[in-house]
Design a protein around this motif. Structure first.
Motif, short mmCIF file in Angstrom:
data_model
loop_
_atom_site.label_atom_id
_atom_site.label_comp_id
_atom_site.label_asym_id
_atom_site.label_seq_id
_atom_site.Cartn_x
_atom_site.Cartn_y
_atom_site.Cartn_z
N ALA A 22 0.79 -1.21 -0.05
CA ALA A 22 -0.04 0.09 -0.03
C ALA A 22 0.98 1.39 0.00
N THR A 23 1.74 1.27 0.87
CA THR A 23 2.77 2.34 1.11
C THR A 23 3.64 2.64 -0.44
N ILE A 50 -3.95 5.87 -9.03
CA ILE A 50 -3.73 4.57 -8.15
C ILE A 50 -3.57 4.98 -6.57
N SER A 51 -2.65 6.00 -6.45
CA SER A 51 -2.22 6.55 -4.97
C SER A 51 -3.68 6.87 -4.39
N PHE A 52 -4.44 7.57 -5.07
CA PHE A 52 -5.73 7.97 -4.22
C PHE A 52 -6.49 6.93 -4.30
N PHE A 70 -8.30 6.06 -0.64
CA PHE A 70 -9.72 5.57 -0.60
C PHE A 70 -10.18 4.27 -0.09
N LEU A 71 -9.48 3.33 -0.50
CA LEU A 71 -9.93 2.01 -0.16
C LEU A 71 -9.19 1.58 1.14
N PHE A 81 -3.52 3.45 8.15
CA PHE A 81 -2.78 4.26 8.69
C PHE A 81 -2.60 4.16 10.44
N TRP A 82 -3.92 3.77 10.71
CA TRP A 82 -3.82 3.75 12.07
C TRP A 82 -3.42 2.35 12.73
#
Length: 226
Positions: A130-131, A148-150, A154-155, A160-161
């Motif tokens: 993902a990163t 693709i980054s966005f 979005f998905l 992040f948490w």
């Protein structure tokens, strides 16, 4: 200078299918191991990474293949398949290299820097992919890859948490080191693989050719110079 490649529907369909082969095969392997473990009443947790102990070194290779239960496995399966497919489809020339480097780097960092416990599961790979997909699109400044980054945000923005020590029974270290690995290789390989096409501007054809100045039309030449 690079020109945008013309769209080829048959090629894209073939590329789409081939990009699924390795991620799907890897996911089938993970499920087969879990079904085998469950069917025989075994516990493969000790095949995970146990940091800074010799007994945990094998886990650098095996830990992403092992999951605590089917709920854990199902939680990782869809994001793993989607994100690894993204690596193999959009970054095809780099795909195997990125997969292996993220796999090994994430797990080695977990062995070096995580808590003393068995760390298992493919979530480190999920965070790594993902990163990589997010930052690689940004670094290349190519609108298709930025899109693709966005999509990744979005998905899977909620991932992040997971890099913070919120839940005690979750390997947040694996998430954190996976994210670090993905960012590192997105930066390291930013100049390899797909790049932003450059527009070719044709030369100005309105200039007076050299042969006209040197031709027999000397009178016109002199008029042009006035």
């Amino acid at each position: 200078m690079r020109k945008p490649e013309p769209y080829n529907k048959e090629f894209e369909q073939l590329k789409l299918k081939h990009s699924l082969i390795f991620p799907l095969a890897f996911l089938i392997l993970i499920w087969a191991i879990k079904i085998f473990e469950w069917g025989l009443g075994l516990n493969f947790t000790k095949l995970g990474i146990f940091p800074l102990h010799i007994k945990g070194l094998l886990g650098i290779i095996t830990s992403p293949l092992i999951h605590g239960d089917f709920q854990h496995l199902m939680a990782n399966s869809v994001p793993f398949l989607v994100l690894s497919w993204g690596i193999f489809y959009f970054y095809r020339p780099l795909s195997y290299r990125i997969f292996i480097l993220c796999y090994l780097t994430t797990n080695i960092l977990v062995w070096i820097g995580a808590r003393e416990a068995y760390h298992i599961g493919a979530s480190g790979l999920v965070y790594s992919f993902a990163t990589f997909l997010f930052f690689s699109g940004i670094f290349r400044n190519y609108y298709r890859l930025i899109a693709i980054s966005f999509v990744v945000v979005f998905l899977y923005g909620g991932l992040f948490w997971g890099i913070f020590p919120i839940l005690k029974d979750v390997s947040w270290e694996g998430h954190l080191f996976g994210a670090i690995s993905g960012l590192t290789y997105a930066l390291a390989y930013r100049n390899e693989g797909p790049q932003k096409p450059q527009v070719i501007i044709p030369e100005d054809d309105n200039s007076i050719p050299e042969e006209i100045w040197n031709s027999e039309h000397l009178e016109n030449k002199e008029e042009l110079r006035k």
